[in-house]
Motif scaffolding. Sequence first.
Motif, PDB file in Angstrom:
ATOM      1  N   ASN A  48       0.391  -0.767   0.500  1.00 15.63           N
ATOM      2  CA  ASN A  48      -0.021   0.194   0.443  1.00 15.63           C
ATOM      3  C   ASN A  48       0.683   0.969  -0.124  1.00 15.63           C
ATOM      4  O   ASN A  48       0.152   2.284   0.234  1.00 15.63           O
ATOM      5  CB  ASN A  48      -1.024   0.200   1.521  1.00 15.63           C
ATOM      6  N   ASP A  49       2.090   0.846  -0.224  1.00  8.51           N
ATOM      7  CA  ASP A  49       2.858   1.648  -0.047  1.00  8.51           C
ATOM      8  C   ASP A  49       2.733   3.382  -1.382  1.00  8.51           C
ATOM      9  O   ASP A  49       2.665   4.388  -0.892  1.00  8.51           O
ATOM     10  CB  ASP A  49       4.707   1.487  -0.305  1.00  8.51           C
ATOM     11  N   ASP A  50       2.952   2.957  -2.692  1.00 10.20           N
ATOM     12  CA  ASP A  50       2.131   3.378  -3.405  1.00 10.20           C
ATOM     13  C   ASP A  50       0.850   4.287  -3.400  1.00 10.20           C
ATOM     14  O   ASP A  50      -0.039   5.394  -4.537  1.00 10.20           O
ATOM     15  CB  ASP A  50       2.465   3.507  -4.444  1.00 10.20           C
ATOM     16  N   LYS A  51      -0.407   3.550  -2.877  1.00  8.82           N
ATOM     17  CA  LYS A  51      -1.863   4.033  -2.278  1.00  8.82           C
ATOM     18  C   LYS A  51      -2.226   4.293  -3.686  1.00  8.82           C
ATOM     19  O   LYS A  51      -3.800   4.810  -4.214  1.00  8.82           O
ATOM     20  CB  LYS A  51      -1.333   5.511  -2.354  1.00  8.82           C
ATOM     21  N   THR A  52      -2.092   3.042  -4.751  1.00 10.77           N
ATOM     22  CA  THR A  52      -2.909   2.761  -5.847  1.00 10.77           C
ATOM     23  C   THR A  52      -2.725   1.473  -6.340  1.00 10.77           C
ATOM     24  O   THR A  52      -1.772   0.716  -5.365  1.00 10.77           O
ATOM     25  CB  THR A  52      -2.134   3.285  -6.618  1.00 10.77           C
ATOM     26  N   TYR A  53      -3.877   0.719  -6.403  1.00 11.68           N
ATOM     27  CA  TYR A  53      -4.349  -0.792  -6.856  1.00 11.68           C
ATOM     28  C   TYR A  53      -3.544  -1.015  -8.176  1.00 11.68           C
ATOM     29  O   TYR A  53      -3.220  -0.836  -8.796  1.00 11.68           O
ATOM     30  CB  TYR A  53      -5.384  -0.367  -7.045  1.00 11.68           C
ATOM     31  N   ALA A  54      -2.049  -1.647  -8.323  1.00 13.70           N
ATOM     32  CA  ALA A  54      -1.472  -2.335  -8.953  1.00 13.70           C
ATOM     33  C   ALA A  54      -1.010  -3.843  -8.450  1.00 13.70           C
ATOM     34  O   ALA A  54      -0.410  -4.210  -8.105  1.00 13.70           O
ATOM     35  CB  ALA A  54      -0.367  -1.467  -8.956  1.00 13.70           C
ATOM     36  N   PRO A  55      -2.200  -4.467  -8.626  1.00 18.06           N
ATOM     37  CA  PRO A  55      -1.867  -6.202  -9.056  1.00 18.06           C
ATOM     38  C   PRO A  55      -0.522  -6.821  -9.784  1.00 18.06           C
ATOM     39  O   PRO A  55      -0.196  -6.111 -10.542  1.00 18.06           O
ATOM     40  CB  PRO A  55      -3.476  -6.494  -9.441  1.00 18.06           C
ATOM     41  N   HIS A  56      -0.179  -7.413  -9.223  1.00 18.87           N
ATOM     42  CA  HIS A  56       0.653  -8.641  -9.876  1.00 18.87           C
ATOM     43  C   HIS A  56       0.360 -10.156  -8.865  1.00 18.87           C
ATOM     44  O   HIS A  56      -0.141 -10.094  -8.494  1.00 18.87           O
ATOM     45  CB  HIS A  56       1.658  -8.248  -9.479  1.00 18.87           C
TER      46      HIS A  56
END
Length: 225
Positions: A175-183
């Motif tokens: 959650n460090d970048d405050k965006t939802y970026a699933p991998h």
Amino acid sequence: DGGVLAAAIQAEDYTAGGIVALFTCGADGSLTPQGTVPVGVQPDMVTFTPDGKHILTADEGEPRLGYGDPNAVDPKGSVTVIDAATLTARTVDFTAFDSAEARQTLAAEGIVLKKETAPSVDLEPEYIACDNHTAYITCQEANAIAVLDIAKGEFTGVYSVGFEDYSKVPIDLGNDDKTYAPHTYENLKGIRMPDAVSLYQVNGTTYLITANEGDSRAWPVGLET
């Protein structure tokens, strides 16, 4: 309306059995006490069978002081079955799964168990869904569902709800970048850990719906693999 309200009440002593208090519901919103029934340790939820003949409690039996305290007690988890007409009760625990062979079978089938602890202590019922004959009980920390024959008052099995494969299902672990970026991640699986459960039936087949909390155990613990 003449219906019955059941309330699960835990004891002040976390190692002691709780009670279910029963009330008749008046049309004006009043509650008339019917009585109380002793149940297992830490009743977490209470439910009725659809026909109203039985009341069931999920008696969680958590080690409230944690595993590190030398004075901590981990009570047995159980399910209590109450006859709604007579207010007699039977509390059913998991002692039948405590043999070395049964324990090994549970671990091999994906049940998450604490090392060097009996399943009857480690299995902690969380929530119940039932028809008139069979109850399905989530044991969240064990990633499992136990099945109870209501009439016999016996568990017929404990079954893993499986694991989520994150090499195939994308997930965002940070959650460090405050965006939802699933991998996707190779060699990573998530434990589902079912909490609430409901059921429905279609053409004679029963289906379960679980709310998978994906929680962790509250205390550091070595696990059976």
